[in-house]
Every structure is written in C-alpha cells, then in structure tokens.
Design a protein around this motif. Structure first.
Motif, short mmCIF file in Angstrom:
data_model
loop_
_atom_site.label_atom_id
_atom_site.label_comp_id
_atom_site.label_asym_id
_atom_site.label_seq_id
_atom_site.Cartn_x
_atom_site.Cartn_y
_atom_site.Cartn_z
N ALA A 104 0.79 -1.23 0.00
CA ALA A 104 0.00 0.00 0.00
C ALA A 104 0.82 1.28 0.00
CB ALA A 104 -0.94 0.00 1.21
N LEU A 105 1.88 1.35 0.79
CA LEU A 105 2.58 2.63 0.94
C LEU A 105 3.16 3.19 -0.36
CD1 LEU A 105 4.31 2.77 4.42
CD2 LEU A 105 2.29 3.96 3.59
N PRO A 106 3.72 2.37 -1.25
CA PRO A 106 4.19 2.96 -2.52
C PRO A 106 3.07 3.66 -3.29
CG PRO A 106 5.12 0.79 -2.23
CD PRO A 106 4.09 0.96 -1.15
N LEU A 107 1.90 3.05 -3.33
CA LEU A 107 0.77 3.67 -4.03
C LEU A 107 0.27 4.92 -3.30
CD1 LEU A 107 -1.54 3.82 -6.08
CD2 LEU A 107 -2.84 2.32 -4.56
N LEU A 108 0.07 4.82 -2.01
CA LEU A 108 -0.49 5.95 -1.25
C LEU A 108 0.44 7.15 -1.23
CD1 LEU A 108 -2.16 3.91 1.61
CD2 LEU A 108 -3.31 5.11 -0.26
N THR A 109 1.75 6.93 -1.16
CA THR A 109 2.67 8.08 -1.21
C THR A 109 2.67 8.70 -2.61
OG1 THR A 109 4.57 6.61 -1.52
CG2 THR A 109 4.13 7.39 0.72
N GLU A 110 2.54 7.89 -3.65
CA GLU A 110 2.43 8.45 -5.02
C GLU A 110 1.17 9.29 -5.15
OE1 GLU A 110 3.37 7.34 -8.67
OE2 GLU A 110 5.30 6.53 -8.07
N MET A 111 0.07 8.75 -4.62
CA MET A 111 -1.19 9.49 -4.68
C MET A 111 -1.08 10.79 -3.89
SD MET A 111 -3.95 6.35 -4.42
CE MET A 111 -5.23 7.39 -3.77
#
Length: 175
Positions: free
Chosen positions: A160-167
C-alpha cells in the motif's frame, strides 16, 4: 454501609474521570515527529498535466478525481475509484482496503496515535499512526489558509505505501 461504599466508589469514579478519560487508561505520549521532507506540495491542478502513477510494478497515466467537498483532487491509477467511507470520500481500492481520505477541521489526537510507520517518519506533515490490525496514518496539510487531514488506511504496508505516497504527491489544489 453498603450504600456508603457504593456512593464512595461512584464519587471516586467521577473524580478520576473528570478530565474526560478514565484514570486507569495510561497516559502514553509519543515522541514528537520531526520529519523534514515534504510529501504534499498541493500545486494547482492543471487539466493539461499528465501524471504517471506507478503501483504494483505498473506505470500508467493517472486519472484526476476531484474531492466532492474540498478544493483538492488526486490522480488515481487504473482501477482505483472514489467511494464513500463513512461520512468521507476515499480514493483507492475499497476491495483491497487501500485508500486515502482528505478531511477538514479534524482533530489529530496525538495520544491516540502511539504507533509509527517508519517509512513515513521523514515527512514533515506526518503526525502518527494507529495500528489495530489495519493501519491508519495521519498527516496535517496546510494550504491556502486551510488545514486538511489526510489519512492513509491499509492492511499491507509493503503493497500500500508505494501507491499511497504516489497518490499523496499527486494531490492538487483546485483554485
């Protein structure tokens, strides 16, 4: 005598809870966070901007989704949607329990956020986390005289964190 003991116990309970929380709940404060790197810049939304979102090994054009109440929006990867989460609007994958929300005038109670997500501690907006099997990370973002609380919610940190930080980096203000 029994009535007296019950009365004294009630008075003691009232005195112990006068500050709003039971005295038997330990007061645990976490060290203040002092990240220096900004995660959010909230630059103005430009409809001609092309943002690539990388997640799960795939890079694809992000689709801009505006928040229904606030002058902000975010770029979502393919398959992610906006959906209702309680009274809030969430962006992400509801079925995978990976999503981000933006609220306003929300209190961030440091006494509740005793957990830390190590990967986020370097960000200056990060305020802490609650981990009760599902992680909720909280950020305070100030823009245009307004304060927003952005939260990440997920089960699997690595996914999750790679996606959420990109968002989060793609969060834009709408003027």
């Amino acid at each position: 005598m029994r009535k007296t003991a019950i009365g004294l116990a009630l008075i003691l309970l009232i005195v112990l809870t006068a500050c709003g929380k039971p005295a038997w709940v330990g007061h645990q404060e976490s060290e203040p966070l002092e990240g220096t790197q900004p995660l959010f810049d909230l630059k103005a939304y430009d409809p001609s901007e092309k943002v690539q979102v990388t997640w799960d090994g795939q890079t694809a054009p992000g689709t801009f989704e505006r928040h229904p109440k606030f002058p902000v929006g975010v770029y979502l990867p393919e398959g992610a949607t906006a959906f209702k989460m309680g009274n809030d609007t969430a962006w992400g994958f509801q079925d995978k329990q990976i999503f981000m929300t933006v609220t306003q005038n929300s209190l961030i109670d440091a006494s509740l956020m005793r957990d830390r997500t190590e990967e986020l501690m370097g960000y200056k907006e990060y305020k802490g986390s609650i981990n009760d099997g599902r992680v909720a990370d909280f950020f305070r973002v100030e823009h245009g005289g307004e304060t927003y609380v952005v939260s990440f919610t997920y089960l699997d940190t690595a996914k999750a964190l790679p996606l959420l930080t990109e968002m989060a980096k793609s969060l834009r203000s709408i003027e």
